[in-house]
Each structure stands twice: as C-alpha cells, then as structure tokens.
Design a protein around this motif. Structure first.
Motif, PDB file in Angstrom:
ATOM      1  N   TYR A 145       0.636  -1.127  -0.225  1.00 38.57           N
ATOM      2  CA  TYR A 145       0.210  -0.169   0.131  1.00 38.57           C
ATOM      3  C   TYR A 145       0.624   0.949  -0.092  1.00 38.57           C
ATOM      4  N   VAL A 146       2.200   1.337   0.614  1.00 37.51           N
ATOM      5  CA  VAL A 146       3.189   1.958   0.785  1.00 37.51           C
ATOM      6  C   VAL A 146       3.631   2.705  -0.396  1.00 37.51           C
ATOM      7  N   PHE A 147       3.921   1.638  -1.184  1.00 38.06           N
ATOM      8  CA  PHE A 147       4.727   1.640  -2.630  1.00 38.06           C
ATOM      9  C   PHE A 147       3.334   2.600  -3.564  1.00 38.06           C
ATOM     10  N   LEU A 148       2.298   1.534  -3.760  1.00 39.64           N
ATOM     11  CA  LEU A 148       0.892   2.077  -4.183  1.00 39.64           C
ATOM     12  C   LEU A 148       0.479   3.894  -4.167  1.00 39.64           C
ATOM     13  N   LYS A 149       1.077   4.109  -2.906  1.00 43.77           N
ATOM     14  CA  LYS A 149       1.029   5.438  -2.693  1.00 43.77           C
ATOM     15  C   LYS A 149       1.946   6.073  -3.608  1.00 43.77           C
ATOM     16  N   ARG A 150       3.199   5.792  -3.478  1.00 43.22           N
ATOM     17  CA  ARG A 150       4.506   6.423  -3.457  1.00 43.22           C
ATOM     18  C   ARG A 150       4.312   6.212  -5.564  1.00 43.22           C
ATOM     19  N   LEU A 151       3.778   5.468  -5.649  1.00 49.65           N
ATOM     20  CA  LEU A 151       3.543   5.376  -7.129  1.00 49.65           C
ATOM     21  C   LEU A 151       2.733   6.590  -7.578  1.00 49.65           C
ATOM     22  N   CYS A 152       1.457   5.911  -6.768  1.00 48.22           N
ATOM     23  CA  CYS A 152       0.673   7.229  -7.626  1.00 48.22           C
ATOM     24  C   CYS A 152       1.416   9.303  -7.526  1.00 48.22           C
ATOM     25  N   GLN A 153       1.507   9.157  -6.004  1.00 49.78           N
ATOM     26  CA  GLN A 153       2.837  10.395  -6.573  1.00 49.78           C
ATOM     27  C   GLN A 153       3.507  10.621  -7.349  1.00 49.78           C
ATOM     28  N   VAL A 154       4.359   9.404  -8.287  1.00 48.18           N
ATOM     29  CA  VAL A 154       4.765  10.057  -9.523  1.00 48.18           C
ATOM     30  C   VAL A 154       4.630  10.276 -10.229  1.00 48.18           C
ATOM     31  N   LEU A 155       3.402   9.888 -10.936  1.00 51.99           N
ATOM     32  CA  LEU A 155       2.199   9.762 -11.440  1.00 51.99           C
ATOM     33  C   LEU A 155       1.789  11.490 -11.748  1.00 51.99           C
ATOM     34  N   CYS A 156       1.150  11.362 -10.381  1.00 48.94           N
ATOM     35  CA  CYS A 156       1.070  12.905 -10.135  1.00 48.94           C
ATOM     36  C   CYS A 156       1.863  14.230 -10.716  1.00 48.94           C
ATOM     37  N   ALA A 157       3.483  13.859 -10.264  1.00 43.83           N
ATOM     38  CA  ALA A 157       4.177  14.417 -10.195  1.00 43.83           C
ATOM     39  C   ALA A 157       5.114  14.338 -11.982  1.00 43.83           C
ATOM     40  N   LEU A 158       4.278  13.199 -12.623  1.00 44.41           N
ATOM     41  CA  LEU A 158       4.593  13.152 -14.177  1.00 44.41           C
ATOM     42  C   LEU A 158       4.218  13.331 -15.132  1.00 44.41           C
ATOM     43  N   GLY A 159       2.106  14.282 -14.226  1.00 46.98           N
ATOM     44  CA  GLY A 159       1.368  15.056 -15.493  1.00 46.98           C
ATOM     45  C   GLY A 159       1.856  17.225 -14.775  1.00 46.98           C
ATOM     46  N   SER A 160       2.183  16.634 -13.650  1.00 49.48           N
ATOM     47  CA  SER A 160       2.558  18.590 -13.438  1.00 49.48           C
ATOM     48  C   SER A 160       3.614  18.454 -14.053  1.00 49.48           C
ATOM     49  N   GLN A 161       5.148  17.334 -14.326  1.00 49.15           N
ATOM     50  CA  GLN A 161       5.708  18.307 -15.404  1.00 49.15           C
ATOM     51  C   GLN A 161       5.293  18.345 -16.772  1.00 49.15           C
ATOM     52  N   LEU A 162       4.742  17.731 -17.614  1.00 47.17           N
ATOM     53  CA  LEU A 162       3.796  17.507 -18.963  1.00 47.17           C
ATOM     54  C   LEU A 162       3.132  18.729 -18.830  1.00 47.17           C
ATOM     55  N   CYS A 163       2.458  19.125 -17.858  1.00 44.88           N
ATOM     56  CA  CYS A 163       1.464  19.900 -17.995  1.00 44.88           C
ATOM     57  C   CYS A 163       2.759  22.060 -18.301  1.00 44.88           C
ATOM     58  N   ALA A 164       3.768  21.555 -16.635  1.00 48.52           N
ATOM     59  CA  ALA A 164       4.652  22.625 -17.267  1.00 48.52           C
ATOM     60  C   ALA A 164       5.297  22.741 -18.393  1.00 48.52           C
ATOM     61  N   LEU A 165       5.728  22.004 -18.896  1.00 49.32           N
ATOM     62  CA  LEU A 165       6.766  21.683 -20.548  1.00 49.32           C
ATOM     63  C   LEU A 165       5.718  21.891 -21.187  1.00 49.32           C
ATOM     64  N   LEU A 166       4.306  21.312 -21.313  1.00 47.50           N
ATOM     65  CA  LEU A 166       3.706  21.145 -22.538  1.00 47.50           C
ATOM     66  C   LEU A 166       2.996  22.752 -23.231  1.00 47.50           C
ATOM     67  N   GLY A 167       3.232  23.580 -24.071  1.00 48.74           N
ATOM     68  CA  GLY A 167       3.065  24.398 -24.623  1.00 48.74           C
ATOM     69  C   GLY A 167       3.687  25.664 -24.063  1.00 48.74           C
ATOM     70  N   SER A 168       5.085  25.290 -23.245  1.00 52.86           N
ATOM     71  CA  SER A 168       5.922  25.883 -23.027  1.00 52.86           C
ATOM     72  C   SER A 168       6.926  26.129 -24.304  1.00 52.86           C
ATOM     73  N   ASP A 169       8.209  27.126 -24.072  1.00 57.41           N
ATOM     74  CA  ASP A 169       9.162  26.783 -25.423  1.00 57.41           C
ATOM     75  C   ASP A 169       9.714  26.041 -26.077  1.00 57.41           C
ATOM     76  N   CYS A 170       9.604  24.552 -24.913  1.00 58.75           N
ATOM     77  CA  CYS A 170      10.399  23.915 -25.062  1.00 58.75           C
ATOM     78  C   CYS A 170      10.286  22.382 -25.896  1.00 58.75           C
ATOM     79  N   ASN A 171       9.610  22.654 -26.675  1.00 57.52           N
ATOM     80  CA  ASN A 171       8.930  22.024 -27.808  1.00 57.52           C
ATOM     81  C   ASN A 171       8.208  20.314 -27.953  1.00 57.52           C
ATOM     82  N   VAL A 172       8.033  20.317 -26.645  1.00 57.21           N
ATOM     83  CA  VAL A 172       7.614  19.279 -25.975  1.00 57.21           C
ATOM     84  C   VAL A 172       5.984  18.843 -26.854  1.00 57.21           C
TER      85      VAL A 172
END
Length: 1028
Positions: A145-172
């Motif tokens: 269960y602790v591992f699942l929480k960490r994986l969930c946080q990883v996916l959340c952080a990954l989504g945040s990085q995508l939101c930050a990079l997409l639409g910026s000047d980084c050509n993502v």
C-alpha cells in the motif's frame, strides 16, 4: 559528482544483478515476472546484495533532490530507466519509487526538465503500470500500500511536469502514451483507498485547465469516465470504525478516528467539486445528463435507513444511512455540474426542457425525512436557473419552499426540534432569500403572492422561529428594492415593520429594555427552579425581543436604493453630492429604523450592564452561567472536533440554560450587526444623528471593564470596523475621532493588563508541570486574549493605514493556526501611507498617543501573528507621521526599546525577526541623527561590539561619506543588535563546543642529514651539500 553517480549506479546495478542471479530472477528487461525462491545456502548472500542495493537507493535519494538535473538524466536517462525496472523488484521497489518521485518532482529550468518526458516512453510506462497492478493484486498489505501511494505520487508529479513543459518554448509534444497514462491515472482515482483517490485530484485539475491538453481528444474522452468515477468517490463511505465498504480497511491505515476521516473527506469532497466543475467546462452536457440520471434514480429508489436509526423519528435516516449517503453525494454532484451548464453553454444550447422536467420531478417528490428533504431543497436551488426560461413554474417552486419552511416530522409536537429539522426549515428560508437576491426581476411579478404567504405565516406567533420569520421578511425587502420607487418602498416597509414598531415602542418594552433588573425578570433569567423538561414560561418574551432585533437587522441589511444613478434619481432616492463628490442617497428604511434606534441603544446598554457583578448575582441558580460562552464557541476557539452523529440527531438546545445562553449570545451579536450595517445602509442620515458619538459611547462602550473578551471581540469586528470603514471623511471629526480616542485608550490598558497576567502566570508555571488539558480555562482565556489582540491591531491598521488589502490579508487567518498563517513577506510596502482617517486620528493627541503606544507595546506580546502584522503594516507609518513634530527623547528611546523587546520575544520566528529588524533599522537611521539617546540604548544590548557601533554611527552621521548599499547597512545593523534577538528554546541553553586540533597520530622523524648539518659546529657538514 559524475564519479559519485557512476559509482552509485555501478554498485546498484552489480548488486541487483547478483541478487537476481541468486534468487533465480530474470535479468534486466525480463524483470517483469515474479522472482523464484532461492536456495537456502544462497539466501544470506542474496540478502547481503539486496541490502547493498537498498543502501545505494537510499544514498541516491539524498543526492537526487539537489544535484544538477544533468546528472539525473545523463547517459540517456540510464538512472531513470534503472529505477523504473526496479519497480517490479519486491525488495527494492519502495526505495526505487522514492528516488523516482524525487527526480520527477524536481523544479528548475524547463529546458533541463525536458528529458524527464522519457518516463512517458513504452518501457517506463509499462514498468509503472505492471508494478501497480502487481502491488494492488496482492491485497491490502502495508508495504504494498505504501508502494502504491508512492507510485500514485510519481504519476501526479509526471502529470505536473507535462503540464509545465507542454505549451512552453521547449518544443514538447503530447506523448504517444498519454492515453495509457490517463487510463492508469484513472485506475488510482477508482481505487478503494480514499487517500489514493484524493491524491489524484490536483493533477486532474491541472490537466483539465491546461491550455493545450484540455483540447486533446484523449483527455476529452476521459472526462465522462472521470465524472463517473466521481459519482462513486463522492459517496461518504470508508469510516475506519465501520466495515460497510472496501474503503474502510484502507482508512484504518490512514486515519486514527472517524473524526479524522470526516475532516479529510469534507476537504476531499470540496476539492473534487472544484475539479468536477473544471471537467464540466470541457463537456457540460455529459455532466448534466449524468446528474439527471442519478437524480431520477434517487427519486425512485426505496428508502434504506440502515442499522442506525435516527433519534428524530422511527424509520428516518441518520447521517450514516445508505439512502442519505447516496442522496448527499448525488446532490453535491448535481449542484456542481448543473451550474456549469449555464456558465459554459450558449443560451440556445441549454437543455431547458430536460432541466424543467427534472425540476418537476423534484417538486413532486414528497418525503417526511428531514435529511432527504434538505437534499431535495438543494436540488430545487440547483435547477432553479431553468425557471428563468419558464417563469410559469415559479409559483410551484415557491409553494415547495414555503411548505418546507414549516416542516415538522410530527405535526404540533411539543418536543424540541432536532437540528436536522431546524436545518430543513432554515434551508428553505435561505433558498427563498437566495432566489429573491439573485433573481429579483423574476420574482417581482409574484410579489403579492409571496407577501400573502408570508403574512399568513407571520399571523401565527408560534408557527415559526424568530429567525425564520425574519428571513422571510428579508426576502420581501429584497424584492421591494425592485420597486425603484422611494415612496412606494417606504410605505411597504412601514407596513411590514408596523408590528415590530408597536411591540418595540410599547411602554412595557421601553421599561424592560432600559432596566437590567426588569430585563432579567422579563426574559426569565432570574428563575431559580426551572426544570429543563417543563415548558419555558418566559420563552415567548424572549422570542418577542429576538423578533424585533432580527427584523430591524434584516431591514437595515437588505433595504437599498437602485444601483444605477439614473434609476435612483428617477425613483426619488438621490439627494445630491457631498463636498468630496460622493453621491448621497436616502434609504426608504431610514425613518422606520431611526424611530426604533433609542430603544436599541437602551437594550445594548442594558445588556452590557448585565455583566456587572451585582447583576450577575441576580441570575437564578439555573442561569448562573447564562452569560458564559456556548460550548460550540469554546470548541471552535480551542479547535476541538464536533461529534458526528449527535450533530443532526440532538436538539439544538438540550436544556433551558443552553437556550438562555443562545438567546444572550445571538442578541448581543445581532445588536452590533445592526450598528455595523447602519452606516452603509442609511449613510448621512445615520452619521448626522444628533450626539451619535456620545450615544454610542454611553451604550455600546458602557461597562467595558466587565465585558468578557469573547463578547468584546465580535463588537469590534461587526460594529466598530464596518462603521469606521463606511464613514465618509466629512464625519471623522464629529463621530469617529470622539469614539475611537477613548476606545483605543481603553483597549491598550485592557490588553496590557491581560498580557501582564499571562506573562506572570507563565513565569510561575515554568517550574511546575504544565497542564496538558486542552480544555483548561487558562488555555481558553489565553487564546481569547490572542484573538482579541489580533482584532484590536487589525482595527487600528484598518483605521490608520489601509482600507483595502489589509482586511483581505488579515481577517482570513484571525482564528487560524499561528505558524500556518505566518506570512513570508517581511518588509512593509514602500508606499504604506496613512489614510485620511489615520491622519485625522493622529492630529488628536490622546488618540495619537493611544494608537502609537498600543502598536509598539503589542510587539512584545506573545502572539507572533499579531506582532508580524503590526510590524509590517502599522508601526512605521504611524511613527513617520509624528516625526516632523518635536518628540521627547524619552519617547524616542521607548519606541526603539519596544522594537528591541519585540525581537527578544519573537526573534526565534524568522518572519517576525526579519520584520522587526527592518523596523528597528528604519527607526535608528531616521532618528539617530536627531537623538543621541538611541546610541545609549544600543550600548545596553548584550555583547554589542562598541567599535562596530562607532563605525556604523560615523557612517550614518557623516553625510559626506558615500552611502553603503542598503542591504549591507542592514546586515551590519543586524549584527550589532544580535545580542537581543531571541533564540528558539532548543538553542537557548546550548553549550558551544570548541574542538581543538588533535595531535598527529604519526610523528615525522627528521632526516639524519639535517641533524648532522645543524649539529656540526665546524660547518663541515655544509660542504657535503655542494660536493659534485
């Protein structure tokens, strides 16, 4: 750093490979299957390799947080790839997930973060998903269960990085696996764990409002699935003490008690509502259709009360009943999504027919269950905007609401109403007010029908409570504002208030309101043998007083002139302009309210006098504590949670004493609400009342010495502050200054005494064991003094420095936690100037002295929040105003010393310390050239470097020298006064440890040649050095 990372990666890879070989697990990319059992002989070696792998991961976790991102993404993101592969290794997966989470959560330049998008690749995404499926498939085990929480946080952080990079000047670009990511993220949103569900909400919100992703077909396709998941997630199940849902088992890991879970779930639901509204902006029609389906289902579903029956009546729901839980969730869902239909869809596209059909179904639904009926009323309010397209349905809506205003479970029951029943009635009244406030033009044609309904209800004195009567009258006043005809509205208000005027101005009422003894007797507070079970003989008298006060408040608060100047002129409301150019209007309620004003002030004076010792002694034995705080007020101040089930099932007031406490508390608050609203409502007609300042001083501010802190606090907040803020500059001299001068003088004296008692008490208790009981009277009193201090300083700031901004920033956290509310801004805005009112107050010596002394004394009172606000917003602007005058040297020394005392008390808090240092620096720089006494104060600071002080002074006093940069001067000054800056308690008694250089372990032996050369007196040894 490259070498360190290379070493750690090599160590990790080698030990993991050895471990896998020993346990018979597949290598590298084949790692996705479950490892087999190892030989017993190999097990110790395998475990040793495993421990080294875990140590390498733990070490990496310490570095990944801060090293340059280039090290993390080096070698085609080899580290990230390895971490992803390790997610499927049971012994190492938690450590790998921790490292991955830290890496993906990194901030920094967008260009540097771009390589992190590799985690949307096929291999990484497959590893993450298969690891999540495996962990979840093995049931609820804490490690998994602790591992699942960490994986969930990883996916959340990954989504945040995508939101930050997409639409910026980084050509993502949108990743190819974005659809797979959304499906996996949705799996966490539908997981039985309420904690995991809530963890995904912020990222969903970021995705739904993202400029590029919100238009992506893959995300739009997920919106209906998210909304469907929300329908399940909104159902309040999962209490740790229960076993009625798969969520309960997970909640026992995450929450200590049902109260903890309840607080979490309420926050989670509010967050979910916000995200659902964002989702519905992308697809409003789907959300509306889902809400319609769910609403229709609930209207036809049989009632299931569950095992916990309500005390309100047999066969009724409690808040844990399955039916209510479903109704409650459905209501929240429909309320959230229907509002977006009107906000985002064009008028022509709005499904009016479907909305009206739903409204008719809700209006035709009948129930005697108060909790269900409350949900029904919310749905009526949510669907009401459809009536703007079909006004012919308005009478049906009004009939439904009026029927609920008089709702009873058992008709003509003598038992006290439970809170659930009272909530239904109050809910109906609020819905009528909201309708009249938001859609007055729609209701106006039905005004006569509405008025007759209300008159019929008011004719029976016992049918409604006083608050319910006045809520209905408020609704009528709101509609009367649409008359836009001064004479017509005035005549209506006169008719509406006639019963109140007759009662309020009667000789008996005047006698009761003017005499404390008569008042105590009239309301029944001198009754010595009142039985809580028997009827309350004086209840009707109390209700009459409450009715009058509620009505005056409702009319003052709601009666207004038209907002448009032209309409106001046409309707006879406009009077002209003040010298400052502010337009003047007349309120149609003014004549009626001012007629009742003298008796209102008499009541306030009498109420204040009830706190005199001789009056308290006249209260009967039963009501000796009638003037005390309500338990609910105490709990709110101490931050104690409310019980869950009892809240709805118990009567509002269980005893006659509680009812009496509620009466006094509400009456006191409402009287001051009237005074606070009188200025904005009646404007110049109120401010020009003859001798108003004297009348207020002799009533509202009468007997303040005996008024407890919990009554003084709301008086400042709901009366004094609104009055000051709404008062035009023309009346400062005649009203505000004569009132605030004595008030600030008194408040300073009172707070100084209170803080002196607290400080003495703390000194006495230092050697004793502290009382850990959070409900202790001392703790309550101390917290009240803090809250009163904040209220007083907030009032001074609003009066003197800023009418806008300050209030928004300060009042929100008045009751909040000190540390959380501590602002990070430490320097006051450069343009912090006094308001016109502030300048007017500072011209009067008594007011100026009182405000200045209060502000600077408060810096050393033990309330960090108040100290920081006062330091940053109030102290310097006040002092700057009096600088041009001739300040006495002793006064200047006192101001400076007060700031240094503040540093001594609050120096341990970074925010306070920075603000106080800045203030001390400002005072010293501005006043040291004129007042040498400040140097004498500085010399008394412990451990001050006198040479450094001389150096600072010489630069300050010599205008010919080139000025050092402001920051360097301030840093120099901070070092000078460091001796008086308080330290945290953990550092106060720390003994400085000085480690001397240790002797060498190995003593160097000098070469024999050197020895011979030095010892040879004849100098023959030197020849050897030059021989060929």
């Amino acid at each position: 750093m490259e070498k360190i990372f290379s070493f750690l990666l090599t160590a990790l890879q080698q030990n993991v490979n050895k471990y896998r070989l020993m346990v018979g697990a597949p290598q590298e990319q084949e790692v996705l299957t479950t490892p087999q059992k190892t030989d017993l002989a190999q097990e110790p070696k395998a475990q040793a390799n495993c421990r080294v792998g875990i140590a390498a991961l733990n070490t990496l976790a310490g570095y990944i947080d801060w090293v340059a991102l280039s090290h993390i993404t080096a070698d085609n993101c080899k580290l990230l790839e390895m971490l992803c592969l390790l997610l499927n290794e049971p012994e190492l997966q938690v450590g790998a997930a921790e490292c991955l989470l830290i890496a993906v959560s990194r901030k920094g330049k967008l260009e540097d973060r771009k390589p992190l998008m590799v985690l949307f690749g096929d291999v990484a995404m497959h590893c993450i998903l298969s690891a999540a499926q495996t962990a979840d498939g093995e049931g609820l085990v804490e490690k998994h269960y602790v591992f699942l929480k960490r994986l969930c946080q990883v996916l959340c952080a990954l989504g945040s990085q995508l939101c930050a990079l997409l639409g910026s000047d980084c050509n993502v670009e949108t990743p190819a696996n974005f659809g797979k990511y959304l499906e996996s993220f949705l799996a966490f949103t539908t997981h039985p764990s309420q904690f995991l569900r809530s963890s995904t909400q912020i990222t969903w919100g970021a995705l739904f409002r993202h400029e590029v992703l919100s238009r992506d077909p893959l995300l739009l396709a997920v919106v209906p699935k998210y909304l469907r998941a929300s329908m399940t997630n909104l159902v309040k199940v999962g209490f740790p003490s229960k076993a009625d849902s798969p969520s309960c088992e997970y909640s026992r890991f995450d929450f200590d008690s049902d109260e903890d879970f309840n607080a979490f779930f309420n926050s989670f639901r509010a967050q979910q509502g916000e995200v659902m509204r964002m989702a519905c902006r992308l697809d409003p029609l789907t959300g509306f259709q889902m809400a319609g389906e769910w609403l229709k289902y609930q209207l036809t579903a049989p009632l299931d009360t569950g095992p916990t029956n309500s005390k309100t009546g047999e066969g009724l729901c409690s808040i844990f009943s399955p039916s209510f839980v479903q109704w409650d969730a459905m209501t929240f869902f429909s309320e959230s999504v229907i509002s977006q239909v009107f906000r985002t869809m064009d008028k022509d596209e709005i499904p009016v027919n479907d909305g009206i059909d739903l409204l008719q179904l809700v209006l035709n639904f009948e129930t005697k269950d108060p909790l269900i009926l409350s949900c029904v009323l919310t749905n009526v309010s949510a669907l009401f905007p459809f009536v703007t397209y079909r006004p012919e349905y308005l009478p049906q809506v009004l009939s439904k609401l009026f029927a609920s205003v008089t709702f009873e479970v058992v008709e003509e029951s003598k038992a006290p109403r439970t809170r659930a029943v009272k909530n239904v009635r109050r809910h109906a009244c609020s819905s009528i007010i909201k309708m009249c406030r938001d859609y007055p033009q729609l209701v106006l044609p039905n005004f006569d029908m509405l008025y007759n309904h209300v008159k019929q209800l008011l004719s029976n004195e016992l049918l409604l409570t006083q608050m319910e009567k006045c809520a209905l009258m408020e609704a009528l006043v709101l509609i009367s504002n649409q008359f836009k005809d001064y004479e017509r509205q005035k005549a209506f208000l006169e008719e509406l208030m006639a019963p109140v005027a007759g009662l309020w101005l009667s000789p008996e009422m005047q006698r009761v309101l003017s005499d404390p003894e008569a008042f105590i007797s009239y309301v029944g507070a001198d009754n010595k043998n009142a039985d809580p079970v028997l009827e309350d003989p004086s209840g009707l008298n109390r209700s009459r007083i409450s009715f009058c006060v509620y009505t005056i408040l409702g009319v003052v608060k709601r009666a207004r002139w038209p907002a448009a100047t032209e309409e106001a002129k046409a309707g006879g409301f406009f009077l002209g302009y003040l010298p400052s150019g502010t337009p003047m209007y007349r309120n149609p309620c003014t004549e009626q309210v001012l007629k009742l004003f003298d008796n209102l002030l008499a009541l306030i004076r009498t109420h204040n006098n009830l706190y005199m010792p001789e009056m308290v002694a006249r209260l009967g034995d039963t009501f000796a504590k009638a003037l005390d705080m309500l338990e609910v007020e105490k709990n709110a101040i101490l931050g104690l949670p409310q019980p869950l089930l009892e809240l709805y099932d118990s009567p509002v007031y269980k005893t006659v004493l509680e009812r009496m406490q509620g009466f006094f508390c509400t009456l006191y608050d409402n009287c001051f609400h009237i005074l606070g609203n009188a200025g904005p409502s009646m404007q110049q007609d109120f401010y020009t009342v003859e001798g108003l300042a004297t009348q207020l001083l002799s009533s509202a501010f009468n007997n303040l010495n005996n008024i407890p802190d919990y009554r003084l606090r709301p008086m400042l907040r709901v009366f004094v502050k609104p009055l000051v803020l709404s008062c035009p500059a023309e009346y400062y001299e005649t009203l505000v200054c004569p009132m605030l001068g004595p008030l600030f003088t008194y408040l300073h004296m009172r707070l100084s005494q209170k803080w002196q008692v607290i400080n003495q008490r703390n000194m006495l208790c230092e050697d004793d064991a502290a009382d850990d009981n959070p409900e202790s009277q001392e703790m309550l009193e101390e917290q009240l003094v803090r809250l009163l201090t904040r209220e007083v300083m907030d009032l001074a700031t609003v009066c003197c420095v800023s009418k806008k901004g300050v209030e928004q920033n300060t009042t929100a956290a008045v009751d909040g936690d000190d540390d959380e509310a501590m602002a990070t801004e430490v320097t006051p805005p450069a343009n912090a100037e006094l308001t016109e009112l502030g300048k007017c107050l500072m011209k009067q010596e008594d007011v100026c002295t009182a405000v200045l002394i209060t502000a600077y004394t408060s810096l050393s009172w033990k309330d960090t929040l108040s100290c920081q606000r006062t330091t940053t917003q109030l102290c310097w602007p006040l002092l700057k105003q009096v600088l041009p005058g001739n300040l006495l040297p002793d006064a200047v020394s006192w101001f400076f010393t007060s700031v240094l005392k503040g540093l001594q008390v609050h120096g341990q808090h970074d925010g306070c310390m920075a603000a106080l240092v800045h203030l001390a620096f400002q005072i010293y720089e501005a006043l040291r050239p004129r007042y040498g006494e400040l140097k004498a104060v500085m010399e008394q600071i412990p451990d001050i470097q006198l040479e450094s002080l001389e150096q600072f002074d010489s630069k300050l006093l010599n205008p010919t020298l080139q000025k050092v940069a402001d920051k360097r001067r301030k840093d120099h000054f901070k070092r000078l006064i460091s001796g008086c800056i308080g330290k945290p308690i953990g550092e106060q008694f720390r003994k400085e440890v000085h480690i001397r250089n240790l002797p060498s372990l190995f003593k160097k032996v000098k070469p024999s040649l050197e020895t011979d050369v030095l010892e040879n007196e004849d100098g023959e040894g030197f020849n050897v050095l030059f021989e060929p």
